[in-house]
Scaffold this active site. Sequence first.
Site, PDB file in Angstrom:
ATOM      1  N   ARG A 136     -21.313 -29.664  25.672  1.00 15.39           N
ATOM      2  CA  ARG A 136     -21.545 -31.113  25.567  1.00 15.39           C
ATOM      3  C   ARG A 136     -20.247 -31.912  25.497  1.00 15.39           C
ATOM      4  O   ARG A 136     -20.292 -33.136  25.596  1.00 15.39           O
ATOM      5  CB  ARG A 136     -22.431 -31.423  24.354  1.00 15.39           C
ATOM      6  CG  ARG A 136     -23.879 -30.949  24.542  1.00 15.39           C
ATOM      7  CD  ARG A 136     -24.799 -31.461  23.451  1.00 15.39           C
ATOM      8  NE  ARG A 136     -26.201 -31.297  23.794  1.00 15.39           N
ATOM      9  CZ  ARG A 136     -26.967 -30.282  23.396  1.00 15.39           C
ATOM     10  NH1 ARG A 136     -26.475 -29.332  22.610  1.00 15.39           N
ATOM     11  NH2 ARG A 136     -28.232 -30.201  23.763  1.00 15.39           N
ATOM     12  N   GLY A 145     -22.839 -17.258  18.697  1.00 15.95           N
ATOM     13  CA  GLY A 145     -21.691 -17.929  18.096  1.00 15.95           C
ATOM     14  C   GLY A 145     -22.004 -18.501  16.718  1.00 15.95           C
ATOM     15  O   GLY A 145     -23.085 -19.038  16.495  1.00 15.95           O
ATOM     16  N   HIS A 188     -18.019 -19.163  25.420  1.00 16.32           N
ATOM     17  CA  HIS A 188     -18.957 -18.206  26.017  1.00 16.32           C
ATOM     18  C   HIS A 188     -18.209 -16.963  26.500  1.00 16.32           C
ATOM     19  O   HIS A 188     -18.649 -15.831  26.318  1.00 16.32           O
ATOM     20  CB  HIS A 188     -19.668 -18.826  27.225  1.00 16.32           C
ATOM     21  CG  HIS A 188     -20.518 -20.019  26.915  1.00 16.32           C
ATOM     22  ND1 HIS A 188     -20.239 -21.269  27.396  1.00 16.32           N
ATOM     23  CD2 HIS A 188     -21.658 -20.146  26.189  1.00 16.32           C
ATOM     24  CE1 HIS A 188     -21.172 -22.127  26.995  1.00 16.32           C
ATOM     25  NE2 HIS A 188     -22.034 -21.474  26.242  1.00 16.32           N
ATOM     26  N   SER A 223     -17.636 -26.821  23.405  1.00 14.98           N
ATOM     27  CA  SER A 223     -19.076 -27.023  23.556  1.00 14.98           C
ATOM     28  C   SER A 223     -19.336 -27.533  24.968  1.00 14.98           C
ATOM     29  O   SER A 223     -18.529 -28.302  25.510  1.00 14.98           O
ATOM     30  CB  SER A 223     -19.559 -28.070  22.542  1.00 14.98           C
ATOM     31  OG  SER A 223     -20.817 -28.570  22.935  1.00 14.98           O
TER      32      SER A 223
HETATM   33  P1  AMP Z   1     -25.080 -22.431  24.515  1.00 19.24           P
HETATM   34  O1  AMP Z   1     -24.816 -22.190  25.968  1.00 19.24           O
HETATM   35  O2  AMP Z   1     -24.488 -23.681  23.997  1.00 19.24           O
HETATM   36  O3  AMP Z   1     -26.520 -22.232  24.153  1.00 19.24           O
HETATM   37  O4  AMP Z   1     -24.298 -21.272  23.745  1.00 19.24           O
HETATM   38  C1  AMP Z   1     -24.504 -19.929  24.023  1.00 19.24           C
HETATM   39  C2  AMP Z   1     -23.863 -19.099  22.950  1.00 19.24           C
HETATM   40  O5  AMP Z   1     -22.471 -19.371  22.897  1.00 19.24           O
HETATM   41  C3  AMP Z   1     -24.440 -19.418  21.543  1.00 19.24           C
HETATM   42  O6  AMP Z   1     -24.568 -18.224  20.812  1.00 19.24           O
HETATM   43  C4  AMP Z   1     -23.365 -20.317  20.979  1.00 19.24           C
HETATM   44  O7  AMP Z   1     -23.324 -20.287  19.563  1.00 19.24           O
HETATM   45  C5  AMP Z   1     -22.108 -19.719  21.572  1.00 19.24           C
HETATM   46  N1  AMP Z   1     -21.023 -20.687  21.575  1.00 19.24           N
HETATM   47  C6  AMP Z   1     -21.067 -21.964  22.005  1.00 19.24           C
HETATM   48  N2  AMP Z   1     -19.886 -22.581  21.787  1.00 19.24           N
HETATM   49  C7  AMP Z   1     -19.076 -21.673  21.199  1.00 19.24           C
HETATM   50  C8  AMP Z   1     -17.737 -21.692  20.712  1.00 19.24           C
HETATM   51  N3  AMP Z   1     -16.972 -22.783  20.796  1.00 19.24           N
HETATM   52  N4  AMP Z   1     -17.242 -20.563  20.163  1.00 19.24           N
HETATM   53  C9  AMP Z   1     -18.018 -19.444  20.060  1.00 19.24           C
HETATM   54  N5  AMP Z   1     -19.280 -19.353  20.506  1.00 19.24           N
HETATM   55  C10 AMP Z   1     -19.806 -20.450  21.061  1.00 19.24           C
END
Ligand code: AMP
Length: 273
Positions: A184, A144, A34, A182
Amino acid sequence: MIIARSAQELREALSTKNGSVGFVPTMGALHIGHRTLIERARRENDVVVVSIFVNPTQFLPGEDLSKYPRREEADFKICELSGVDVLFYPDVNAMYGDDEVRIVAPDVRGYILEGASRPGHFDGVLTVVMKLLNIVRPARAYFGKKDAQQLVLITQMCENFFMDVTVIPCDTVRENDGLALSSRNVYLSVSERNDALKLSASLKRSTKLVMQGTLDACTIKEQMLAILEPLDVEYVAIVNRSFESIEQVIIGNTIILVAARVGTTRLIDNVWM
Ligand code: AMP
């Protein structure tokens, strides 16, 4: 950093700022992945907005909505230290009412792979992203490649609805040993984390095969499955950037994806080539 908790507060906060707005939507539990998106938005825009919202409509019944990691204090600090101007932090009532209009993901691209494993997931993703983009009205929005299908569908939605925003794809950030970051990953025990490395290892194998000239999708998938074998694999797929299945890798227009369960945690990863 201003913290806005409703669309109106967000609009008021932005009315005090000038210049281009870069936007990074997230579900919080922020990590370096992020942060990398936020830092890029910082470099490329005058004003940076980050949203943190665990969107209930993209979780299916029985998924991890109630136990999705929430780290309010640490997330606020990370945003502040990353130079975020406005943090949008709404609760569910600030985002949704009763009996609302919804966005529906495309019939094919929205219901294969992630959409097949999680039917309706992308309807929820697209609906919330539409709302967020309309509230923030950024020049650029950062997503991402880690969530490849989501990125492709959001890009398609912005085109199909003639939305005035540039979607910027950002590379996946990994731990030193290859594990894609992640939110998760916190669910994983030490031994599960070790097993989880098989996802990135299988993708590394696929990249090596392609570099050695093996472009046949079946051969690549077989070799990936040999590495992934001890895990509960949901899919291994080789598609072009429109998410159509392909039999031969086309350099410059291919995404190789994997989804697997490690213990009870569902992980996804991919490589763009
Ligand atoms: P999330 O909080 O999981 O919904 O992710 C928010 C944003 O961060 C989304 O656009 C994801 O694709 C991106 N994102 C999550 N993990 C990664 C990562 N390891 N590398 C790059 N972007 C990421």
